[in-house]
Write an enzyme that holds these catalytic residues in place. Structure first.
Site, PDB file in Angstrom:
ATOM      1  N   HIS A  79      51.391   6.015  50.150  1.00  0.00           N
ATOM      2  CA  HIS A  79      51.619   6.420  48.764  1.00  0.00           C
ATOM      3  C   HIS A  79      52.824   7.335  48.793  1.00  0.00           C
ATOM      4  O   HIS A  79      52.719   8.505  49.098  1.00  0.00           O
ATOM      5  CB  HIS A  79      50.386   7.151  48.247  1.00  0.00           C
ATOM      6  CG  HIS A  79      50.481   7.523  46.803  1.00  0.00           C
ATOM      7  ND1 HIS A  79      50.920   6.649  45.839  1.00  0.00           N
ATOM      8  CD2 HIS A  79      50.172   8.658  46.147  1.00  0.00           C
ATOM      9  CE1 HIS A  79      50.881   7.253  44.667  1.00  0.00           C
ATOM     10  NE2 HIS A  79      50.433   8.466  44.825  1.00  0.00           N
ATOM     11  N   GLY A  95      40.661  15.322  37.120  1.00  0.00           N
ATOM     12  CA  GLY A  95      39.204  15.485  37.140  1.00  0.00           C
ATOM     13  C   GLY A  95      38.602  15.407  35.738  1.00  0.00           C
ATOM     14  O   GLY A  95      37.583  14.734  35.513  1.00  0.00           O
TER      15      GLY A  95
HETATM   16  N1  APR Z   1      37.814  23.820  45.211  1.00  0.00           N
HETATM   17  C1  APR Z   1      37.604  23.245  44.018  1.00  0.00           C
HETATM   18  N2  APR Z   1      38.582  23.034  43.129  1.00  0.00           N
HETATM   19  C2  APR Z   1      39.814  23.418  43.468  1.00  0.00           C
HETATM   20  C3  APR Z   1      40.110  24.012  44.721  1.00  0.00           C
HETATM   21  C4  APR Z   1      39.039  24.217  45.605  1.00  0.00           C
HETATM   22  N3  APR Z   1      39.214  24.782  46.794  1.00  0.00           N
HETATM   23  N4  APR Z   1      41.436  24.259  44.751  1.00  0.00           N
HETATM   24  C5  APR Z   1      41.956  23.832  43.597  1.00  0.00           C
HETATM   25  N5  APR Z   1      40.980  23.338  42.814  1.00  0.00           N
HETATM   26  C6  APR Z   1      41.072  22.782  41.452  1.00  0.00           C
HETATM   27  C7  APR Z   1      41.962  23.593  40.528  1.00  0.00           C
HETATM   28  O1  APR Z   1      41.260  24.712  40.010  1.00  0.00           O
HETATM   29  C8  APR Z   1      42.296  22.564  39.451  1.00  0.00           C
HETATM   30  O2  APR Z   1      41.401  22.610  38.354  1.00  0.00           O
HETATM   31  O3  APR Z   1      41.684  21.512  41.503  1.00  0.00           O
HETATM   32  C9  APR Z   1      42.156  21.223  40.176  1.00  0.00           C
HETATM   33  C10 APR Z   1      43.447  20.440  40.277  1.00  0.00           C
HETATM   34  O4  APR Z   1      43.796  20.065  38.997  1.00  0.00           O
HETATM   35  P1  APR Z   1      45.312  19.966  38.478  1.00  0.00           P
HETATM   36  O5  APR Z   1      46.082  21.118  39.017  1.00  0.00           O
HETATM   37  O6  APR Z   1      45.266  19.737  37.010  1.00  0.00           O
HETATM   38  O7  APR Z   1      45.883  18.676  39.244  1.00  0.00           O
HETATM   39  P2  APR Z   1      45.676  17.124  38.866  1.00  0.00           P
HETATM   40  O8  APR Z   1      46.793  16.681  38.003  1.00  0.00           O
HETATM   41  O9  APR Z   1      44.286  16.900  38.418  1.00  0.00           O
HETATM   42  O10 APR Z   1      45.913  16.466  40.303  1.00  0.00           O
HETATM   43  C11 APR Z   1      45.024  16.711  41.353  1.00  0.00           C
HETATM   44  O11 APR Z   1      45.600  14.706  42.550  1.00  0.00           O
HETATM   45  O12 APR Z   1      47.282  13.126  42.268  1.00  0.00           O
HETATM   46  C12 APR Z   1      46.883  14.267  42.935  1.00  0.00           C
HETATM   47  O13 APR Z   1      48.980  15.340  43.396  1.00  0.00           O
HETATM   48  C13 APR Z   1      47.796  15.437  42.654  1.00  0.00           C
HETATM   49  O14 APR Z   1      46.939  16.692  44.477  1.00  0.00           O
HETATM   50  C14 APR Z   1      46.926  16.570  43.065  1.00  0.00           C
HETATM   51  C15 APR Z   1      45.534  16.113  42.644  1.00  0.00           C
END
Ligand code: APR
Length: 316
Positions: free
Chosen positions: A175, A14
């Site tokens: 995927h 993000g």
């Molecule tokens: N609402 C909003 N944000 C959320 C929620 C929710 N209910 N649950 C989790 N999050 C946020 C977390 O707080 C975190 O900041 O989602 C974000 C996920 O970020 P990361 O853990 O850094 O994961 P990232 O590497 O960005 O990957 C995100 O994409 O490729 C896929 O497998 C990967 O499912 C994962 C997703």
């Protein structure tokens, strides 16, 4: 007026999405995360780079869905990554719970948005978003094939010692381990890869090794990073898809889309070649497979079908 882009999930992918979108000045950005402060911190950090980049956009962080009101584009990365001891099904049900909340928020505040899903397990999460939101299948796609193809193209370019820009290929299917890299459709500046194999510039075995490396491309990064998964290439891939929508460029990408008879499949989301333009999914292209390709595709469809069945159980 500038477009409004909502990024649901402000983690690694993000944040990178926000940074690329800001640097390309493609619209005003709202980062929504379950942690408001975290989202605000990411937004402020990127905002502080605007005067240096000489870019003019607005960027904010929030945990409140009303702030994504009337977004043109929504990109979803919210969810948890698979942790040690967690099965694929555990991940599926946890992220299904997340996507339910996300879908309800997006439906309420950005009902006309085009949605790109990145959260894993990808094809099942695209499916769940569609079911929870009731969105048209033209407005929801999943990002996987662009990334998988990028990995395949890169490894081939490095092996052949040619420009990464000249390798064109597409990876279809689910995927995951059963993705379908299509060697017969791969070319280098228009020259079929099969011709280069015939000329002895690369062996079939080497190509097969590259196929295997592509399939485990995500795992290779996880192994190196240890604490997290890939984020630069996934974010770059999603922005490319987003630009085709925002600029109505009608580029052809492998996207996870909801199938209604295409490829002989129904009620499943899976990666197939899709034109993306101002209407979202403009068209799905049916390509012809030879016997071997059809068998690999069928195997992939079976694996994705199992995931979708597991998701249907969660939905019910
Ligand atoms: N609402 C909003 N944000 C959320 C929620 C929710 N209910 N649950 C989790 N999050 C946020 C977390 O707080 C975190 O900041 O989602 C974000 C996920 O970020 P990361 O853990 O850094 O994961 P990232 O590497 O960005 O990957 C995100 O994409 O490729 C896929 O497998 C990967 O499912 C994962 C997703």
């Amino acid at each position: 007026m500038r477009k409004k882009i909502a990024l649901i999930g402000g983690g690694n992918i993000g944040g990178t999405l926000a940074y690329i979108a800001a640097s390309k000045e493609i619209g005003d950005i709202v980062i929504l995360d379950r942690s408001k402060e975290y989202a605000a911190g990411k937004a402020l950090d990127i905002e502080e780079s605007l005067p240096v980049m000489k870019k003019d956009i607005n960027i904010t962080g929030t945990d409140d869905y009303s702030d994504i009101k009337d977004s043109d584009l929504v990109i979803i990365t919210a969810g948890v990554a698979r942790k040690p001891g967690m099965s694929r099904d555990d991940l599926l049900s946890v992220n299904a719970g997340v996507i339910k909340i996300v879908a309800e928020g997006v439906k309420k505040y950005a009902p006309n948005a085009f949605v790109i899903v990145i959260t894993n397990p990808l094809d099942a999460i695209v499916y769940a978003f569609l079911k929870y939101s009731g969105f048209s299948r033209k407005k929801v796609i999943g990002m996987a094939g662009v990334l998988d193809s990028a990995r395949f193209n890169l490894f081939l370019a490095r092996e052949l010692n040619v420009s990464t820009q000249d390798v064109t290929s597409f990876v279809l299917g689910g995927h995951g381990d059963t993705m379908v890299p299509l060697i017969r459709y791969t070319n280098i500046g228009g020259v079929p890869l099969l011709d280069l194999i015939k000329q002895g510039r690369i062996t079939s075995n080497k190509v097969q090794e590259i196929v295997e490396r592509t399939k485990s491309g995500g795992a290779e990064i996880v192994k190196l990073l240890k604490n997290g998964s890939a984020f630069y290439a996934p974010a770059t891939s999603a922005i490319r898809m987003a630009m085709s929508y925002l600029n109505n460029s009608r580029q052809l990408f492998p996207c996870s889309v909801y199938l209604e008879g295409e490829y002989g499949l129904n009620d499943i989301c899976m990666g197939v070649p899709t034109f993306i333009g101002a209407n979202g999914v403009e068209d799905i292209v049916q390509i012809t497979f030879n016997q071997e390709e059809q068998a690999i595709f069928d195997k992939s469809a079976k694996a994705v079908g199992d995931l979708v069945t597991a998701m249907q159980k969660v939905l019910n």
